[in-house]
Design an enzyme around this catalytic site. Structure first.
Site, mmCIF file in Angstrom:
data_model
loop_
_atom_site.group_PDB
_atom_site.id
_atom_site.type_symbol
_atom_site.label_atom_id
_atom_site.label_comp_id
_atom_site.label_asym_id
_atom_site.label_seq_id
_atom_site.Cartn_x
_atom_site.Cartn_y
_atom_site.Cartn_z
ATOM 1 N N LYS A 67 3.959 -3.854 10.779
ATOM 2 C CA LYS A 67 2.741 -3.985 11.572
ATOM 3 C C LYS A 67 3.134 -4.551 12.922
ATOM 4 O O LYS A 67 4.134 -5.260 13.041
ATOM 5 C CB LYS A 67 1.787 -4.971 10.875
ATOM 6 C CG LYS A 67 0.362 -4.857 11.296
ATOM 7 C CD LYS A 67 -0.383 -3.815 10.470
ATOM 8 C CE LYS A 67 -1.821 -3.658 10.921
ATOM 9 N NZ LYS A 67 -2.545 -2.697 10.085
ATOM 10 N N THR A 122 -9.906 8.256 4.683
ATOM 11 C CA THR A 122 -10.002 7.095 3.792
ATOM 12 C C THR A 122 -11.157 7.270 2.810
ATOM 13 O O THR A 122 -11.042 6.957 1.628
ATOM 14 C CB THR A 122 -10.136 5.808 4.625
ATOM 15 O OG1 THR A 122 -8.955 5.711 5.423
ATOM 16 C CG2 THR A 122 -10.261 4.572 3.769
ATOM 17 N N LYS A 164 0.836 -1.210 0.000
ATOM 18 C CA LYS A 164 0.000 0.000 0.000
ATOM 19 C C LYS A 164 0.874 1.265 0.000
ATOM 20 O O LYS A 164 0.656 2.193 -0.763
ATOM 21 C CB LYS A 164 -0.911 -0.005 1.238
ATOM 22 C CG LYS A 164 -2.000 1.040 1.182
ATOM 23 C CD LYS A 164 -2.834 1.082 2.456
ATOM 24 C CE LYS A 164 -3.814 -0.051 2.547
ATOM 25 N NZ LYS A 164 -4.843 0.183 3.590
HETATM 26 P P1 NAD Z 1 -15.583 1.035 11.887
HETATM 27 O O1 NAD Z 1 -15.413 0.085 13.000
HETATM 28 O O2 NAD Z 1 -15.655 2.492 12.129
HETATM 29 O O3 NAD Z 1 -16.911 0.654 11.059
HETATM 30 C C1 NAD Z 1 -17.213 -0.629 10.629
HETATM 31 C C2 NAD Z 1 -18.712 -0.714 10.377
HETATM 32 O O4 NAD Z 1 -19.004 -1.967 9.769
HETATM 33 C C3 NAD Z 1 -19.579 -0.657 11.639
HETATM 34 O O5 NAD Z 1 -20.694 0.159 11.392
HETATM 35 C C4 NAD Z 1 -20.022 -2.118 11.835
HETATM 36 O O6 NAD Z 1 -21.262 -2.213 12.507
HETATM 37 C C5 NAD Z 1 -20.118 -2.552 10.402
HETATM 38 N N1 NAD Z 1 -20.038 -3.995 10.164
HETATM 39 C C6 NAD Z 1 -19.247 -4.904 10.762
HETATM 40 N N2 NAD Z 1 -19.473 -6.124 10.247
HETATM 41 C C7 NAD Z 1 -20.424 -5.971 9.296
HETATM 42 C C8 NAD Z 1 -21.073 -6.861 8.410
HETATM 43 N N3 NAD Z 1 -20.771 -8.139 8.381
HETATM 44 N N4 NAD Z 1 -21.999 -6.343 7.544
HETATM 45 C C9 NAD Z 1 -22.303 -5.039 7.556
HETATM 46 N N5 NAD Z 1 -21.709 -4.153 8.374
HETATM 47 C C10 NAD Z 1 -20.788 -4.621 9.238
HETATM 48 O O7 NAD Z 1 -14.408 0.667 10.864
HETATM 49 P P2 NAD Z 1 -13.784 1.587 9.724
HETATM 50 O O8 NAD Z 1 -12.636 2.329 10.275
HETATM 51 O O9 NAD Z 1 -14.874 2.318 9.014
HETATM 52 O O10 NAD Z 1 -13.162 0.476 8.755
HETATM 53 C C11 NAD Z 1 -13.997 -0.268 7.894
HETATM 54 C C12 NAD Z 1 -13.129 -1.171 7.030
HETATM 55 O O11 NAD Z 1 -12.224 -0.396 6.252
HETATM 56 C C13 NAD Z 1 -12.257 -2.164 7.817
HETATM 57 O O12 NAD Z 1 -12.179 -3.351 7.088
HETATM 58 C C14 NAD Z 1 -10.903 -1.495 7.834
HETATM 59 O O13 NAD Z 1 -9.849 -2.440 7.942
HETATM 60 C C15 NAD Z 1 -10.887 -0.833 6.476
HETATM 61 N N6 NAD Z 1 -10.013 0.331 6.417
HETATM 62 C C16 NAD Z 1 -10.181 1.375 7.265
HETATM 63 C C17 NAD Z 1 -9.336 2.478 7.180
HETATM 64 C C18 NAD Z 1 -9.536 3.674 8.077
HETATM 65 O O14 NAD Z 1 -8.872 4.680 7.820
HETATM 66 N N7 NAD Z 1 -10.389 3.648 9.064
HETATM 67 C C19 NAD Z 1 -8.307 2.512 6.223
HETATM 68 C C20 NAD Z 1 -8.169 1.425 5.353
HETATM 69 C C21 NAD Z 1 -9.027 0.337 5.453
#
Ligand code: NAD
Length: 370
Positions: A77, A149, A65
């Site tokens: 990590k 993001t 990335k």
């Molecule tokens: P978050 O915890 O803020 O939000 C996740 C959301 O997904 C929550 O609303 C949760 O209820 C919902 N959820 C969980 N399982 C689910 C399912 N099976 N079906 C539907 N909804 C579901 O997390 P985030 O920071 O928004 O990250 C979301 C994804 O993006 C993760 O996979 C994370 O690794 C990836 N990501 C995040 C970032 C970042 O900057 N936060 C950067 C790169 C990748």
């Protein structure tokens, strides 16, 4: 148990360090994968069931990335065994002990990940002087609060839509995972005329083919409610969000959501991958063969790490957000053009792009991976 040498290939890892501080109940692993481009940035994950192998895979994903984003940072990590919901004093004690044990590993910069947040990063900064994803009060750019993001996802979408047979105005969007990434993505796309027709959290989906009120839905979620109790729209089962009639699908929750067992039900025409590996590689290939335009995870969701790298470099919030838009727009175009001219999948094109950039960095080093 996996033999540690089974992790090694030409790209890394440079170091795998096992940390054990019994008096502070602290056990963890640091993987510094490849630092040809500069010190590694990668999150610290806290969970009861983390493994060294998981840590290695996540470190490698960060190498790719960061290389694709052209950052002056390699990939790494760290993971700690523990329940992230433990009492705060205990968590602080463990995290400080873990960071102190790794103080001299200056080729690794801690960032937040699952189970850690900006406060944890502030403890680490205080303990050893280096961490990203800090609170604003100590020079941080709060990337989740601001939607770093999601800003990158929208930049990817703005380029990718040129390759689609529809435009943003009136396009129907479904968002799986209405958290930091999904919520901001829906908000930013609504500003471009996109209509949010479905959104899901872990409890369920809400659906309205005429469009949901994004502002009201965000307020509903921010107030701590689950999505199915939203006043308008139809409440559906959680996974329905992935198979509804829509133009754009943003996965922002879990891996392997679309796979060969359910691919026939998938209807969207454009995918912007917020989550990591939301579609299995096999299913991703099939969808692209059927004309779906797809921007793979480590290109589309790099906004968070770009923001963290800019914070580390002392840039302002505006500078960080410009960098996100510029880097992700350019990479999206490059990946989609490569696929157009060279064939293959967007993931293959993105991996080639990252490896080429990494190769150039490695060729400048006396010892190629550090
Ligand atoms: P978050 O915890 O803020 O939000 C996740 C959301 O997904 C929550 O609303 C949760 O209820 C919902 N959820 C969980 N399982 C689910 C399912 N099976 N079906 C539907 N909804 C579901 O997390 P985030 O920071 O928004 O990250 C979301 C994804 O993006 C993760 O996979 C994370 O690794 C990836 N990501 C995040 C970032 C970042 O900057 N936060 C950067 C790169 C990748």
């Amino acid at each position: 148990m996996t033999d540690i040498f089974s992790f090694s290939d030409d790209l890394g890892p440079l170091k795998v360090i096992h940390v054990n501080v019994p008096r502070h109940n602290t056990k963890g692993v640091l993987v510094v994968d490849n630092v040809a481009a500069g010190p590694a940035i990668g999150g610290l994950r806290m969970a009861p069931d983390v493994t060294a192998f998981e840590c290695f895979r996540l470190a490698r994903a960060m190498t790719m990335k960061n290389a694709a984003a052209g950052l002056q940072h390699g990939g790494g990590k760290s993971v700690m065994i523990g329940d992230p919901e433990m009492p705060r004093d205990q968590k602080e004690d463990m995290i400080r002990a873990f960071a102190k044990a790794l103080e001299r590993e200056t080729q690794y910069i801690f960032g937040p990940d699952m189970g850690t947040d900006e406060l944890c990063m502030a403890w680490i900064k205080d303990e050893i002087g280096r961490a990203v994803g800090l609170p604003r009060a100590v020079g941080g750019i709060p990337l989740d609060e601001l939607g770093a993001t999601a800003t990158g996802l929208v930049a990817a979408g703005t380029v990718a839509i040129e390759y689609c047979d529809f435009d943003f105005q009136g396009a129907r969007l479904a968002v799986q995972g209405f958290g930091s990434v999904g919520m901001h993505a829906a908000r930013l796309l609504a500003e471009k005329g996109v209509k949010l027709v479905a959104a899901a959290d872990i409890q369920g989906t809400v659906y309205d083919p005429d469009g949901l009120d994004v502002k009201k839905l965000v307020a509903h979620k921010m107030a701590g409610n689950n999505i199915r109790t939203f006043a308008s729209g139809e409440a559906l089962n959680r996974d329905e969000v992935n198979f509804l009639e829509c133009d754009i699908w943003i996965p922002a929750a879990r891996p392997d959501v679309i796979n060969m067992n359910n691919i026939e039900r998938f209807k969207a025409k454009l995918v912007l991958q917020g989550a990591n590996i939301p579609i299995t590689v096999e299913a991703e290939r099939k969808l692209e063969e059927h004309g779906v335009i797809n921007v793979p995870d480590f290109i589309a969701n790099a906004g968070g790490v770009i923001c963290a790298a800019m914070e580390y470099a002392g840039k302002t919030q505006a500078g960080a957000f410009n960098a996100i838009e510029e880097k992700i727009s350019q990479n999206t175009r490059e990946v989609l053009e490569r696929v157009k001219h060279e064939g293959g999948t967007t993931r293959e094109a993105a991996e080639r792009l990252a490896k080429e950039r990494l190769g150039v960095a490695m060729n400048t080093r006396r010892f190629e991976i550090f």
